[in-house]
Design a protein around this motif. Structure first.
Motif, PDB file in Angstrom:
ATOM      1  N   PHE A 201     -22.518  -9.471  16.432  1.00 32.88           N
ATOM      2  CA  PHE A 201     -22.020 -10.474  15.481  1.00 32.88           C
ATOM      3  C   PHE A 201     -20.630 -10.042  15.025  1.00 32.88           C
ATOM      4  N   VAL A 202     -19.675 -10.963  15.084  1.00 33.53           N
ATOM      5  CA  VAL A 202     -18.297 -10.671  14.698  1.00 33.53           C
ATOM      6  C   VAL A 202     -17.938 -11.500  13.466  1.00 33.53           C
ATOM      7  N   ALA A 203     -17.660 -10.829  12.365  1.00 33.29           N
ATOM      8  CA  ALA A 203     -17.116 -11.491  11.181  1.00 33.29           C
ATOM      9  C   ALA A 203     -15.601 -11.409  11.287  1.00 33.29           C
ATOM     10  N   HIS A 204     -15.011 -12.468  11.841  1.00 31.36           N
ATOM     11  CA  HIS A 204     -13.563 -12.497  12.072  1.00 31.36           C
ATOM     12  C   HIS A 204     -12.886 -12.985  10.791  1.00 31.36           C
ATOM     13  N   VAL A 205     -12.772 -12.079   9.838  1.00 29.21           N
ATOM     14  CA  VAL A 205     -12.294 -12.434   8.504  1.00 29.21           C
ATOM     15  C   VAL A 205     -10.786 -12.621   8.491  1.00 29.21           C
ATOM     16  N   SER A 206     -10.062 -11.750   9.180  1.00 26.65           N
ATOM     17  CA  SER A 206      -8.609 -11.878   9.223  1.00 26.65           C
ATOM     18  C   SER A 206      -8.210 -12.906  10.280  1.00 26.65           C
TER      19      SER A 206
ATOM     20  N   PRO B 243       0.797  -1.229   0.000  1.00 29.85           N
ATOM     21  CA  PRO B 243       0.000   0.000   0.000  1.00 29.85           C
ATOM     22  C   PRO B 243       0.828   1.276   0.000  1.00 29.85           C
ATOM     23  N   SER B 244       2.007   1.240   0.613  1.00 28.64           N
ATOM     24  CA  SER B 244       2.859   2.435   0.605  1.00 28.64           C
ATOM     25  C   SER B 244       3.430   2.713  -0.775  1.00 28.64           C
ATOM     26  N   LEU B 245       3.365   1.711  -1.654  1.00 31.45           N
ATOM     27  CA  LEU B 245       3.813   1.879  -3.038  1.00 31.45           C
ATOM     28  C   LEU B 245       2.663   2.280  -3.953  1.00 31.45           C
ATOM     29  N   GLY B 246       1.468   2.408  -3.359  1.00 33.98           N
ATOM     30  CA  GLY B 246       0.318   2.784  -4.155  1.00 33.98           C
ATOM     31  C   GLY B 246      -0.366   1.624  -4.839  1.00 33.98           C
ATOM     32  N   ILE B 247      -0.076   0.387  -4.402  1.00 31.83           N
ATOM     33  CA  ILE B 247      -0.727  -0.785  -4.990  1.00 31.83           C
ATOM     34  C   ILE B 247      -1.412  -1.576  -3.876  1.00 31.83           C
ATOM     35  N   GLU B 248      -2.364  -2.435  -4.251  1.00 34.50           N
ATOM     36  CA  GLU B 248      -3.064  -3.233  -3.271  1.00 34.50           C
ATOM     37  C   GLU B 248      -2.114  -4.204  -2.587  1.00 34.50           C
ATOM     38  N   ARG B 249      -2.434  -4.539  -1.352  1.00 31.54           N
ATOM     39  CA  ARG B 249      -1.560  -5.427  -0.581  1.00 31.54           C
ATOM     40  C   ARG B 249      -1.406  -6.785  -1.257  1.00 31.54           C
ATOM     41  N   ALA B 250      -2.510  -7.318  -1.830  1.00 30.68           N
ATOM     42  CA  ALA B 250      -2.490  -8.651  -2.418  1.00 30.68           C
ATOM     43  C   ALA B 250      -2.874  -8.594  -3.892  1.00 30.68           C
ATOM     44  N   GLY B 251      -2.315  -9.498  -4.666  1.00 25.20           N
ATOM     45  CA  GLY B 251      -2.645  -9.589  -6.085  1.00 25.20           C
ATOM     46  C   GLY B 251      -2.169 -10.911  -6.648  1.00 25.20           C
ATOM     47  N   GLY B 252      -2.712 -11.270  -7.799  1.00 29.41           N
ATOM     48  CA  GLY B 252      -2.315 -12.527  -8.422  1.00 29.41           C
ATOM     49  C   GLY B 252      -3.302 -12.924  -9.494  1.00 29.41           C
ATOM     50  N   PHE B 253      -3.446 -14.229  -9.687  1.00 23.41           N
ATOM     51  CA  PHE B 253      -4.378 -14.705 -10.703  1.00 23.41           C
ATOM     52  C   PHE B 253      -4.936 -16.064 -10.300  1.00 23.41           C
TER      53      PHE B 253
ATOM     54  N   THR C 288     -13.567  -7.669  11.013  1.00 26.23           N
ATOM     55  CA  THR C 288     -12.118  -7.457  11.139  1.00 26.23           C
ATOM     56  C   THR C 288     -11.433  -7.810   9.824  1.00 26.23           C
ATOM     57  N   LEU C 289     -10.662  -6.863   9.309  1.00 29.08           N
ATOM     58  CA  LEU C 289     -10.033  -7.007   7.991  1.00 29.08           C
ATOM     59  C   LEU C 289      -8.601  -6.503   8.045  1.00 29.08           C
ATOM     60  N   THR C 290      -7.828  -6.980   9.012  1.00 29.65           N
ATOM     61  CA  THR C 290      -6.481  -6.477   9.230  1.00 29.65           C
ATOM     62  C   THR C 290      -5.442  -7.521   8.849  1.00 29.65           C
ATOM     63  N   VAL C 291      -4.184  -7.173   9.032  1.00 26.71           N
ATOM     64  CA  VAL C 291      -3.084  -8.125   8.852  1.00 26.71           C
ATOM     65  C   VAL C 291      -2.386  -8.368  10.189  1.00 26.71           C
TER      66      VAL C 291
END
Length: 352
Positions: A229-234, A86-96, A210-213
């Motif tokens: 209700f807790v959506a514990h996604v991370s 993100p500090s480079l201006g791109i999304e944290r994750a990517g691929g195909f 929760t959507l953290t790292v």
């Protein structure tokens, strides 16, 4: 297409195809198929390293097959990430993601994975909210304000129009402010409230996503409102006591969650504080991890939060990506979208 040709779909094309698809329906169908045993999920390939900035960087390769429509969809998701992206201006994750021909096993469709990955993650949250969340709610708290948060906010507007306010917190106030601006621009009638401290954001709503790292748990049970209700996604946001005190815990796959050493619920299950057997849970007074697919299939009654709170903790199965990508591939093929590339390099066969 001829053998050894592959259709390549960039994000813009994927998004165009997704306009014709209900992602929540696709995700629920895949979860049901998996719960019925109509899927394959080999062990994921995982590799981690530190980049030149000393930041956590990883590559995850996940094969999967799932019954889809009249047949079975086969594929693989490769999703890589670095926390400094993100500090480079791109999304944290990517691929195909790659889909395979069921007969020849050749790769036939390559799909940009970042958007689909975020979409299926948010679609799973929307599904659990629909079946397990509070009967009525008009506010949601989102912890972590990156790409996943933006996708969750977008689907919340679509599937839960009664929601009038989204509370936001991120360790980086700039990300919080950026997501709030985006939400105000896209949906002015939806109030985006920025929080300077984590606790106030968690306490602000009956739904917490929760959507953290984070690799260290930090949310205690007393921050959660009665009926939450807790959506514990991370992986590691709530403290172990949250699971021990929950009215109900739902997972997409018990074995995958329990056996994963990188998530807090896995550690709690390995310690025996949360079990998957109802008789053991009842006899020993331990928390029970339930399969969400059983609710979707009508095999079990949904437990919604009452005096305490309910937690959804999905593993995040690649078969959900495969199922959505299969729908995208069908739409693209019917509309003639994407670039068809000849992998053998025969100029006479390659075309766009």
């Amino acid at each position: 297409m001829k053998p050894d040709q592959i259709r390549v779909l960039d994000r813009a094309t994927v998004m165009r195809c997704l306009d014709e698809i209900d992602p929540v329906t696709v995700v629920e169908s895949a979860v049901c198929a998996h719960t019925q045993g109509h899927s394959e999920l080999p062990a994921e390939g995982y590799m981690a390293w530190e980049n030149s900035a000393g930041a956590y960087t990883r590559s995850v390769a996940m094969l999967g097959a799932v019954r889809h429509g009249p047949g079975t969809a086969y594929g693989m998701k490769l999703i890589n990430a670095s926390v400094t992206n993100p500090s480079l201006g791109i999304e944290r994750a990517g691929g195909f993601s790659v889909l395979f021909d069921p007969e020849t096993a050749r790769p036939v469709t390559l799909v940009e994975a970042g958007h689909v990955s975020a979409l299926r993650t948010a679609a799973y949250t929307m599904s659990t909210l629909r079946h397990l969340g509070p009967a009525h709610f008009d506010a949601v708290s989102i912890i972590g304000c990156g790409t996943l948060a933006a996708m969750h906010a977008r689907l919340l507007r679509q599937y839960f129009p009664a929601v009038r306010e989204i509370h936001l917190f991120d360790l980086d106030p700039n990300r919080t402010a950026a997501l709030a601006r985006q939400m105000r621009a896209e949906c002015p009638e939806l109030k985006a409230t920025e929080h300077q401290d984590l606790e106030s954001c968690v306490r602000a709503s009956p739904v917490v996503v929760t959507l953290t790292v984070s690799s260290e748990p930090y949310i205690p049970p007393h921050w959660l409102a009665s009926g939450a209700f807790v959506a514990h996604v991370s992986l590691d946001d709530v403290l172990p006591a949250v699971f021990r005190e929950a009215e109900a815990i739902y997972v997409d796959d018990v074995d995958l969650v329990r056996d994963n050493p990188r998530r807090i619920l896995g550690a709690v299950m390995q310690a025996g504080d949360v079990v998957a057997d109802p008789e053991t849970a009842a006899a020993e007074g331990r928390a029970l991890a339930r399969r969400y697919g059983d609710v979707l299939l009508g095999r079990a009654e949904a437990v919604r939060p009452r005096d305490g709170f309910v937690v959804s903790n999905p593993f995040g199965m690649a078969i959900l990506d495969v199922a959505i990508c299969q729908e995208v591939a069908v739409q693209a093929a019917e509309a003639g979208l994407g670039a068809v590339v000849d992998l053998l390099g025969d100029p006479a066969r390659a075309h766009a």
